[in-house]
Motif scaffolding. Structure first.
Motif, short mmCIF file in Angstrom:
data_model
loop_
_atom_site.label_atom_id
_atom_site.label_comp_id
_atom_site.label_asym_id
_atom_site.label_seq_id
_atom_site.Cartn_x
_atom_site.Cartn_y
_atom_site.Cartn_z
N ASP A 93 20.81 31.24 22.51
CA ASP A 93 19.36 31.22 22.30
C ASP A 93 18.62 31.23 23.62
O ASP A 93 17.57 31.86 23.75
CB ASP A 93 18.95 29.99 21.49
CG ASP A 93 19.40 30.07 20.03
OD1 ASP A 93 19.70 31.19 19.56
OD2 ASP A 93 19.46 29.02 19.37
N ARG A 94 19.17 30.54 24.61
CA ARG A 94 18.56 30.55 25.94
C ARG A 94 18.53 31.95 26.53
O ARG A 94 17.52 32.42 27.05
CB ARG A 94 19.34 29.60 26.87
CG ARG A 94 18.70 29.41 28.22
CD ARG A 94 19.82 29.31 29.28
NE ARG A 94 19.34 29.87 30.49
CZ ARG A 94 19.40 31.16 30.86
NH1 ARG A 94 19.95 32.05 30.11
NH2 ARG A 94 18.90 31.57 31.98
N ASP A 95 19.66 32.67 26.45
CA ASP A 95 19.72 34.05 26.92
C ASP A 95 18.68 34.91 26.21
O ASP A 95 17.98 35.70 26.84
CB ASP A 95 21.11 34.66 26.64
CG ASP A 95 22.21 34.15 27.54
OD1 ASP A 95 21.92 33.47 28.54
OD2 ASP A 95 23.38 34.44 27.23
N ARG A 96 18.61 34.77 24.91
CA ARG A 96 17.67 35.55 24.09
C ARG A 96 16.23 35.30 24.54
O ARG A 96 15.45 36.24 24.70
CB ARG A 96 17.85 35.21 22.61
CG ARG A 96 17.04 36.07 21.66
CD ARG A 96 17.37 35.78 20.19
NE ARG A 96 18.70 36.26 19.83
CZ ARG A 96 19.84 35.52 19.82
NH1 ARG A 96 19.80 34.25 20.11
NH2 ARG A 96 20.99 36.05 19.49
N ALA A 97 15.88 34.04 24.78
CA ALA A 97 14.52 33.69 25.17
C ALA A 97 14.20 34.24 26.57
O ALA A 97 13.10 34.78 26.78
CB ALA A 97 14.34 32.17 25.14
N GLU A 98 15.12 34.10 27.52
CA GLU A 98 14.87 34.60 28.88
C GLU A 98 14.74 36.12 28.89
O GLU A 98 13.86 36.67 29.57
CB GLU A 98 15.98 34.15 29.84
CG GLU A 98 16.10 32.66 30.02
CD GLU A 98 14.95 32.04 30.79
OE1 GLU A 98 15.03 31.95 32.01
OE2 GLU A 98 13.97 31.62 30.13
N TRP A 99 15.61 36.81 28.15
CA TRP A 99 15.57 38.27 28.08
C TRP A 99 14.24 38.72 27.46
O TRP A 99 13.62 39.68 27.95
CB TRP A 99 16.77 38.78 27.30
CG TRP A 99 16.95 40.27 27.30
CD1 TRP A 99 16.87 41.10 26.23
CD2 TRP A 99 17.28 41.11 28.42
NE1 TRP A 99 17.12 42.39 26.61
CE2 TRP A 99 17.38 42.43 27.95
CE3 TRP A 99 17.49 40.86 29.78
CZ2 TRP A 99 17.68 43.52 28.78
CZ3 TRP A 99 17.79 41.94 30.61
CH2 TRP A 99 17.88 43.24 30.10
N ALA A 100 13.81 38.04 26.42
CA ALA A 100 12.53 38.39 25.77
C ALA A 100 11.36 38.18 26.73
O ALA A 100 10.43 39.01 26.78
CB ALA A 100 12.34 37.56 24.50
N ARG A 101 11.38 37.09 27.49
CA ARG A 101 10.29 36.85 28.46
C ARG A 101 10.30 37.91 29.55
O ARG A 101 9.23 38.39 29.97
CB ARG A 101 10.46 35.46 29.10
CG ARG A 101 10.10 34.32 28.17
CD ARG A 101 10.31 32.96 28.82
NE ARG A 101 9.41 32.75 29.96
CZ ARG A 101 9.60 31.80 30.88
NH1 ARG A 101 10.65 31.00 30.82
NH2 ARG A 101 8.75 31.66 31.87
N LEU A 102 11.48 38.30 30.04
CA LEU A 102 11.59 39.35 31.05
C LEU A 102 11.06 40.67 30.49
O LEU A 102 10.28 41.37 31.16
CB LEU A 102 13.03 39.50 31.51
CG LEU A 102 13.33 40.66 32.46
CD1 LEU A 102 12.59 40.50 33.78
CD2 LEU A 102 14.84 40.78 32.69
N ARG A 103 11.47 41.02 29.29
CA ARG A 103 11.01 42.27 28.65
C ARG A 103 9.49 42.28 28.51
O ARG A 103 8.84 43.28 28.81
CB ARG A 103 11.67 42.46 27.29
CG ARG A 103 13.13 42.78 27.34
CD ARG A 103 13.74 42.83 25.94
NE ARG A 103 13.04 43.78 25.12
CZ ARG A 103 13.46 45.01 24.87
NH1 ARG A 103 14.59 45.43 25.37
NH2 ARG A 103 12.75 45.82 24.10
#
Length: 180
Positions: A13-23
């Motif tokens: 979930d952490r990876d998903r959140a960071e990737w979404a913020r970067l995108r």
């Protein structure tokens, strides 16, 4: 824009959140996301987690400005190819003669705040991290570092308690590229 950053296998979930913020950041700011534009609140950076030839140690820099042991890396300065930037910064900061990319995928994404310093306001680094391996252990300390050290992965926590750096070790081990 994200195709220039690369592919990231979201595992948590952490990876998903960071990737979404970067995108979202890149979608909002386009090429400016890779600059040092102080008006947008942050910028994309790139890091290299560089393993020794045997895969048992990582090369860390004792960062001159932050006074902390960190992986090699730096600002994109207008270059959107984050893997290229990570490798370029690793060469510049270490003096290593040959660094090989172990996998083309992004190893990790970490978004963190950089405190205000001088005229530069506090801002976010959207750090995109890749896994590399040096062909030799011979390095040279650059002006950006107080020191460099090959740190055994089993002793990494003695140099840093930063979850973002310890996570890089854990992911490199999970990828089968490193040994603790």
């Amino acid at each position: 824009m994200m195709h220039e950053i690369g592919h990231f296998e979201v595992e948590t979930d952490r990876d998903r959140a960071e990737w979404a913020r970067l995108r979202a950041f890149c979608a909002e700011w386009g090429d400016r996301a890779f600059s040092r534009d102080a008006l947008i609140g942050g910028h994309v950076t790139a890091s290299a987690f560089v393993l020794c030839p045997e895969g048992v140690s990582v090369l860390l820099t004792h960062h001159r400005k932050l006074d902390r042991w960190l992986q090699l890396g730096g600002h994109c300065d207008g270059i959107a190819d984050t893997c290229f930037v990570a490798q370029k910064e690793a060469y510049e900061e270490s003096g290593l003669s040959r660094i090989d990319l172990l996998r083309p995928e992004v190893l990790d994404v970490d978004i963190h705040e950089i405190p205000a310093r001088g005229a530069e306001p506090a801002h976010l680094h959207y750090d995109v991290r890749f896994l590399f391996q040096a062909r030799s252990r011979a390095f040279r300390v650059s002006s950006e570092s107080l020191d460099l050290a090959w740190v055994p992965l089993s002793e990494l926590a003695a140099y840093t308690d930063a979850p973002s750096v310890l996570r890089l070790r854990d992911k490199a081990v999970a990828w089968g590229a490193a040994q603790v």
